[in-house]
Motif scaffolding. Structure first.
Motif, PDB file in Angstrom:
ATOM      1  N   THR A  31       6.604 -19.350  19.727  1.00 41.72           N
ATOM      2  CA  THR A  31       6.025 -17.763  19.977  1.00 41.72           C
ATOM      3  C   THR A  31       6.696 -16.733  20.226  1.00 41.72           C
ATOM      4  OG1 THR A  31       4.017 -19.328  21.020  1.00 41.72           O
ATOM      5  CG2 THR A  31       4.139 -17.024  21.297  1.00 41.72           C
ATOM      6  N   VAL A  32       6.239 -15.531  19.670  1.00 39.13           N
ATOM      7  CA  VAL A  32       6.874 -14.195  19.933  1.00 39.13           C
ATOM      8  C   VAL A  32       5.766 -13.297  20.412  1.00 39.13           C
ATOM      9  CG1 VAL A  32       8.025 -12.234  18.920  1.00 39.13           C
ATOM     10  CG2 VAL A  32       8.277 -14.483  17.876  1.00 39.13           C
ATOM     11  N   VAL A  33       6.344 -12.909  21.887  1.00 37.34           N
ATOM     12  CA  VAL A  33       5.336 -12.190  22.371  1.00 37.34           C
ATOM     13  C   VAL A  33       6.121 -10.711  22.339  1.00 37.34           C
ATOM     14  CG1 VAL A  33       3.844 -11.818  24.603  1.00 37.34           C
ATOM     15  CG2 VAL A  33       4.528 -13.964  23.813  1.00 37.34           C
ATOM     16  N   LEU A 104      10.099 -19.746  23.061  1.00 37.81           N
ATOM     17  CA  LEU A 104       9.518 -18.367  23.514  1.00 37.81           C
ATOM     18  C   LEU A 104      10.447 -17.312  23.364  1.00 37.81           C
ATOM     19  CD1 LEU A 104       7.253 -16.648  24.666  1.00 37.81           C
ATOM     20  CD2 LEU A 104       8.423 -17.300  26.980  1.00 37.81           C
ATOM     21  N   VAL A 105       9.959 -16.248  22.461  1.00 41.15           N
ATOM     22  CA  VAL A 105      11.035 -15.246  22.111  1.00 41.15           C
ATOM     23  C   VAL A 105      10.096 -13.959  22.857  1.00 41.15           C
ATOM     24  CG1 VAL A 105      11.906 -13.695  20.469  1.00 41.15           C
ATOM     25  CG2 VAL A 105      11.471 -16.071  19.908  1.00 41.15           C
ATOM     26  N   VAL A 106      10.593 -13.177  23.723  1.00 42.34           N
ATOM     27  CA  VAL A 106      10.049 -12.311  24.413  1.00 42.34           C
ATOM     28  C   VAL A 106      10.550 -10.701  23.880  1.00 42.34           C
ATOM     29  CG1 VAL A 106       9.117 -13.192  26.749  1.00 42.34           C
ATOM     30  CG2 VAL A 106      11.513 -12.100  26.095  1.00 42.34           C
ATOM     31  N   GLY A 107       9.672  -9.706  23.715  1.00 39.96           N
ATOM     32  CA  GLY A 107      10.343  -8.568  23.203  1.00 39.96           C
ATOM     33  C   GLY A 107       9.282  -7.470  23.093  1.00 39.96           C
ATOM     34  N   GLY A 108       9.744  -6.458  22.381  1.00 35.71           N
ATOM     35  CA  GLY A 108       8.672  -5.300  22.197  1.00 35.71           C
ATOM     36  C   GLY A 108       9.376  -3.909  21.895  1.00 35.71           C
ATOM     37  N   ARG A 109       8.790  -2.896  21.669  1.00 37.05           N
ATOM     38  CA  ARG A 109       9.587  -1.727  21.441  1.00 37.05           C
ATOM     39  C   ARG A 109       9.546  -0.837  22.475  1.00 37.05           C
ATOM     40  NH1 ARG A 109       9.147   1.991  18.127  1.00 37.05           N
ATOM     41  NH2 ARG A 109       9.144   3.616  19.348  1.00 37.05           N
ATOM     42  N   SER A 110      10.684  -0.139  22.537  1.00 40.89           N
ATOM     43  CA  SER A 110      10.973   0.975  23.449  1.00 40.89           C
ATOM     44  C   SER A 110      10.666   0.457  25.217  1.00 40.89           C
ATOM     45  CB  SER A 110      10.202   2.123  23.269  1.00 40.89           C
ATOM     46  OG  SER A 110      10.496   3.283  23.994  1.00 40.89           O
ATOM     47  N   ALA A 111       9.648   0.664  25.600  1.00 39.83           N
ATOM     48  CA  ALA A 111       9.335   0.368  27.218  1.00 39.83           C
ATOM     49  C   ALA A 111       8.994  -0.996  27.156  1.00 39.83           C
ATOM     50  CB  ALA A 111       8.308   1.247  27.749  1.00 39.83           C
ATOM     51  N   GLY A 112       8.387  -1.489  26.173  1.00 38.57           N
ATOM     52  CA  GLY A 112       8.129  -2.964  25.890  1.00 38.57           C
ATOM     53  C   GLY A 112       9.516  -3.896  25.866  1.00 38.57           C
ATOM     54  N   ALA A 113      10.315  -3.359  25.419  1.00 36.18           N
ATOM     55  CA  ALA A 113      11.495  -3.863  25.228  1.00 36.18           C
ATOM     56  C   ALA A 113      12.374  -3.978  26.768  1.00 36.18           C
ATOM     57  CB  ALA A 113      12.773  -3.301  24.231  1.00 36.18           C
ATOM     58  N   ARG A 114      12.210  -2.744  27.382  1.00 42.30           N
ATOM     59  CA  ARG A 114      12.930  -2.964  28.747  1.00 42.30           C
ATOM     60  C   ARG A 114      12.047  -3.887  29.633  1.00 42.30           C
ATOM     61  NH1 ARG A 114      12.413   2.759  31.226  1.00 42.30           N
ATOM     62  NH2 ARG A 114      13.573   1.819  32.788  1.00 42.30           N
ATOM     63  N   LEU A 129      13.672 -10.021  21.336  1.00 41.42           N
ATOM     64  CA  LEU A 129      13.712  -9.327  19.917  1.00 41.42           C
ATOM     65  C   LEU A 129      13.374  -7.955  20.542  1.00 41.42           C
ATOM     66  CD1 LEU A 129      13.732  -8.476  17.159  1.00 41.42           C
ATOM     67  CD2 LEU A 129      11.212  -9.211  16.792  1.00 41.42           C
ATOM     68  N   LEU A 130      14.278  -6.941  20.403  1.00 42.12           N
ATOM     69  CA  LEU A 130      14.175  -5.738  21.136  1.00 42.12           C
ATOM     70  C   LEU A 130      14.016  -4.420  20.194  1.00 42.12           C
ATOM     71  CD1 LEU A 130      16.992  -6.305  23.878  1.00 42.12           C
ATOM     72  CD2 LEU A 130      14.658  -6.643  24.087  1.00 42.12           C
ATOM     73  N   TRP A 157      18.151  -9.948  19.634  1.00 39.19           N
ATOM     74  CA  TRP A 157      18.485  -8.977  18.453  1.00 39.19           C
ATOM     75  C   TRP A 157      17.826  -7.674  18.925  1.00 39.19           C
ATOM     76  CZ3 TRP A 157      16.930 -13.912  18.219  1.00 39.19           C
ATOM     77  CH2 TRP A 157      17.885 -15.079  17.808  1.00 39.19           C
ATOM     78  N   VAL A 158      18.831  -6.697  18.707  1.00 40.61           N
ATOM     79  CA  VAL A 158      18.225  -5.188  18.865  1.00 40.61           C
ATOM     80  C   VAL A 158      18.106  -4.849  17.335  1.00 40.61           C
ATOM     81  CG1 VAL A 158      18.897  -2.887  19.662  1.00 40.61           C
ATOM     82  CG2 VAL A 158      19.416  -5.121  21.030  1.00 40.61           C
ATOM     83  N   VAL A 159      16.783  -4.127  17.155  1.00 45.58           N
ATOM     84  CA  VAL A 159      16.621  -3.456  15.854  1.00 45.58           C
ATOM     85  C   VAL A 159      16.557  -1.945  16.165  1.00 45.58           C
ATOM     86  CG1 VAL A 159      14.900  -2.910  13.857  1.00 45.58           C
ATOM     87  CG2 VAL A 159      15.444  -5.191  14.665  1.00 45.58           C
ATOM     88  N   GLN A 160      17.343  -1.039  15.912  1.00 45.32           N
ATOM     89  CA  GLN A 160      17.546   0.394  16.288  1.00 45.32           C
ATOM     90  C   GLN A 160      17.570   1.186  15.021  1.00 45.32           C
ATOM     91  OE1 GLN A 160      17.269   0.329  19.429  1.00 45.32           O
ATOM     92  NE2 GLN A 160      17.826   2.344  20.093  1.00 45.32           N
ATOM     93  N   GLY A 161      16.916   2.660  15.270  1.00 40.86           N
ATOM     94  CA  GLY A 161      17.197   3.528  14.249  1.00 40.86           C
ATOM     95  C   GLY A 161      18.542   4.205  14.385  1.00 40.86           C
TER      96      GLY A 161
END
Length: 212
Positions: A31-33, A104-114, A129-130, A157-161
């Motif tokens: 699961t990835v949340v 369990l993989v946790v993550g999100g984008r921007s504030a969700g990654a924090r 996954l950030l 893992w960090v996926v960054q622009g």
């Protein structure tokens, strides 16, 4: 996402109800949340591509809608309130009746990654996954959030622009904790549509490295 079951669960938290947008294959590998950014945007390109790619690779993917967004507010709460809502949602998803499978993989984008970094240890997450991790506010490189990134589990893992004003890949490199892989994608903090092929490629690579 052929054969995947989609549903929305409303989950009570100390900050009010949150919504978990679940997409689960028949035999999920884990699961990835993922959490959204401070501007909301459940349909942000990086979140959408992550969901698409990971479900296709056999993972259950959940995008969590924080209570402030469910309530129709336009401004996110302070970090402690986001964490306070996130933890019970993830716990409800991976424990009890009808639970989603680990790892369990946790993550999100921007504030969700924090949020994911700050709460990973409490949730006993296996990886993170950030997406578009905001190392600092735009134009304020002295206000670092490297202490939060340091809390990311191993592996992460960090996926960054490439032109992210909240922290370029070059800036992030100096602060990556052990076990964290950085993948650079053309684009800014909010990825444009043209970044889709590169995001698909990056997230396909991540999918191939997730813990079994």
């Amino acid at each position: 996402m052929s054969g995947a079951r989609e549903m929305v669960r409303e989950i009570a938290t100390p900050q009010g109800p949150a919504r978990a947008h679940v997409c689960r294959p028949v035999r999920a590998a884990g699961t990835v949340v993922l959490g959204h950014g401070a501007g909301g945007g459940l349909g942000a390109l990086d979140l959408a591509v992550a969901r698409e790619v990971l479900v296709d690779r056999g993972w259950a993917v959940v995008v969590v809608e924080q209570p402030w967004l469910v309530a129709g507010r336009k401004v996110a709460g302070r970090p402690p309130t986001l964490d306070e809502a996130w933890v019970p949602v993830v716990e409800a998803l991976v424990s009890g009746r009808g639970r989603l499978p680990r790892p369990l993989v946790v993550g999100g984008r921007s504030a969700g990654a924090r949020v994911a970094c700050r709460t990973a240890a409490e949730l006993e997450a296996d990886a993170a996954l950030l997406l578009s991790f905001p190392l600092h506010p735009p134009g304020q490189p002295d206000k670092l959030r490297a202490h939060e990134l340091a809390l990311a589990p191993d592996p992460s893992w960090v996926v960054q622009g490439s032109a992210d004003s909240f922290g370029t890949p070059a800036e992030l490199t100096a602060y990556l904790p052990v076990g964290t892989t950085l993948l650079e994608v053309p684009g800014a903090h909010s990825f444009p549509r043209g970044s889709r092929p590169a995001l698909v490629d990056a997230l396909t690579r991540v999918a191939g490295m997730l813990p079994a």
